[in-house]
Design a protein around this motif. Sequence first.
Motif, short mmCIF file in Angstrom:
data_model
loop_
_atom_site.label_atom_id
_atom_site.label_comp_id
_atom_site.label_asym_id
_atom_site.label_seq_id
_atom_site.Cartn_x
_atom_site.Cartn_y
_atom_site.Cartn_z
N ILE A 271 0.42 -1.16 -0.20
CA ILE A 271 -0.43 0.20 0.03
C ILE A 271 1.02 1.16 0.50
O ILE A 271 0.70 2.00 -0.57
N GLY A 272 2.31 0.81 0.71
CA GLY A 272 2.79 3.07 0.81
C GLY A 272 2.55 2.43 2.14
O GLY A 272 1.33 3.25 2.68
N ILE A 273 3.55 2.97 3.58
CA ILE A 273 3.63 3.25 4.51
C ILE A 273 3.39 4.80 4.58
O ILE A 273 2.74 5.37 5.44
N ASP A 274 4.16 4.95 3.36
CA ASP A 274 3.90 6.38 3.46
C ASP A 274 2.26 7.12 3.34
O ASP A 274 1.51 7.78 4.36
N LYS A 275 1.58 6.24 2.47
CA LYS A 275 0.40 6.84 2.07
C LYS A 275 -0.54 6.17 2.97
O LYS A 275 -1.24 6.89 3.86
N ILE A 276 -0.52 5.14 4.05
CA ILE A 276 -0.66 4.74 5.48
C ILE A 276 -1.21 5.76 6.63
O ILE A 276 -1.87 6.82 7.45
N THR A 277 0.30 6.95 6.01
CA THR A 277 0.37 7.45 7.27
C THR A 277 -0.26 8.67 7.14
O THR A 277 -1.21 9.71 7.96
N GLU A 278 -0.57 9.57 6.25
CA GLU A 278 -0.90 10.40 5.57
C GLU A 278 -2.58 10.10 5.62
O GLU A 278 -3.11 11.26 5.78
N GLN A 279 -3.00 9.15 5.04
CA GLN A 279 -4.10 8.62 4.77
C GLN A 279 -5.19 8.73 6.83
O GLN A 279 -5.95 9.46 7.16
N GLY A 336 -16.27 6.94 28.33
CA GLY A 336 -16.84 7.47 27.63
C GLY A 336 -17.13 6.18 26.49
O GLY A 336 -16.51 4.79 26.59
N VAL A 337 -16.91 6.58 25.35
CA VAL A 337 -16.67 5.78 24.18
C VAL A 337 -15.60 6.24 23.36
O VAL A 337 -15.29 7.21 22.68
N ARG A 338 -14.69 5.04 22.65
CA ARG A 338 -13.24 4.75 22.05
C ARG A 338 -14.02 4.48 20.93
O ARG A 338 -14.59 3.86 20.25
N LEU A 339 -13.40 5.74 19.88
CA LEU A 339 -13.53 5.96 18.80
C LEU A 339 -12.01 5.12 17.78
O LEU A 339 -11.18 5.92 18.09
N SER A 340 -11.95 4.31 17.41
CA SER A 340 -10.47 3.99 16.81
C SER A 340 -10.65 4.14 14.88
O SER A 340 -11.31 3.13 14.78
N PHE A 341 -9.66 4.80 14.30
CA PHE A 341 -9.86 4.64 12.73
C PHE A 341 -8.65 4.23 12.75
O PHE A 341 -7.56 4.47 12.74
N HIS A 342 -8.30 3.87 11.13
CA HIS A 342 -6.96 2.97 10.57
C HIS A 342 -7.55 3.54 9.41
O HIS A 342 -8.50 3.60 8.46
N PHE A 343 -6.92 2.89 8.69
CA PHE A 343 -6.34 3.45 7.06
C PHE A 343 -7.41 3.08 6.23
O PHE A 343 -7.86 4.03 4.38
#
Length: 361
Positions: A271-279, A336-343
């Motif tokens: 995928i590209g770790i740089d692209k994952i970082t940016e997303q 609270g409620v924990r929300l966690s997002f990835h690429f």
Amino acid sequence: MEKFRKEFPVLKKGIYANTAVYGLLYDSLLDWRQEHDLDFIIYGSDMRDKALKVIADTRSTVGRFFNCKRENVALVSNFSTGLNVLLEGLNSNKKILLVENDYPSLNWCFEKREFDIEYLKMTIDIEDQIHKVLSEKKIDVLALSLVQWLDGFTIDLEFLKGLKKLHPDLIIIADGTQFCGSTTFDFDNSGIDALGASAYKWLLAGYGNGCMLFSDEIKEKFSLHNIGFNAANGELDKRDEIRFAKQFEPGHLSSLIFGSMKFSIEFFEKIGIDKITEQNRKLSEKAMVEFQKLGLLSDVVSGRKQHSTIFNIKANEATYQKLIDNDVFCAQRGDGVRLSFHFYNTEAEIDAIVKILKTGK
């Protein structure tokens, strides 16, 4: 990223905002795992050499991905196991600095032993507070999570790098479980002496695998007692020549489990770790703005310049249930409620969550 989203079947069921609990498995990893086990069924012990190569290649892959010397990489089943082995080799007369309410497996490992422990509260200016303590007291070890499990609070990596230059004798131990795989990371230039991470969250590798990364300098500061035949690569005359990192691998390792970590890291590289970082940067900034508008974040998190993709929003049981009823995967943590997002998440999904929080639809 859209073409890679198709790899994750769970994304068809709703909004997956729960990577901080468990990173999603995906189709191509399943294909690899099935082929791996099929080879064992067909070839039996003839697969041994291939399995050993998978383990060796995994160590090299981890080292390359995080810029850590291959010989300083240990493959472990999880962070907790690796840290316990490490601390068994640390003299109990050391003075330790911990963060209050850090991940239990981190703090408990120190608290269970006879260390002299100092605690810091998590504050907006935590880096300044660490500087202050180190200037006033003799601290031997600083141990903390790079990203806090409860609310995603992120330590400034440049701060740690500078801290090591100011205090070269300080041992810095980091938990990277909620960090590794979410962004680019250069271990050998981080100032960190030992970093451990379980790989079932942000590295998407499933349960049972993880790694420990070590600086060259740390080896002289610990006296490890872990040993086993595998640590000597099955050579009877090598018992007293086992390198530091291999002492974390006393027994046989699963080529299926650790090969899954290797496969996922290579998937990230594809995928590209740089692209994952940016997303992930975009997702973090989007979520920060939207949740701040609703007044759902703590002052500690809102006051930081940089944050992870993990957010703990002010929410009661009814709000949590509302999210669940609207097919949002999330977790209750603290008050609270924990929300966690990835690429594999999108900014549109964050908008959808905000709409649910506002209207319930």
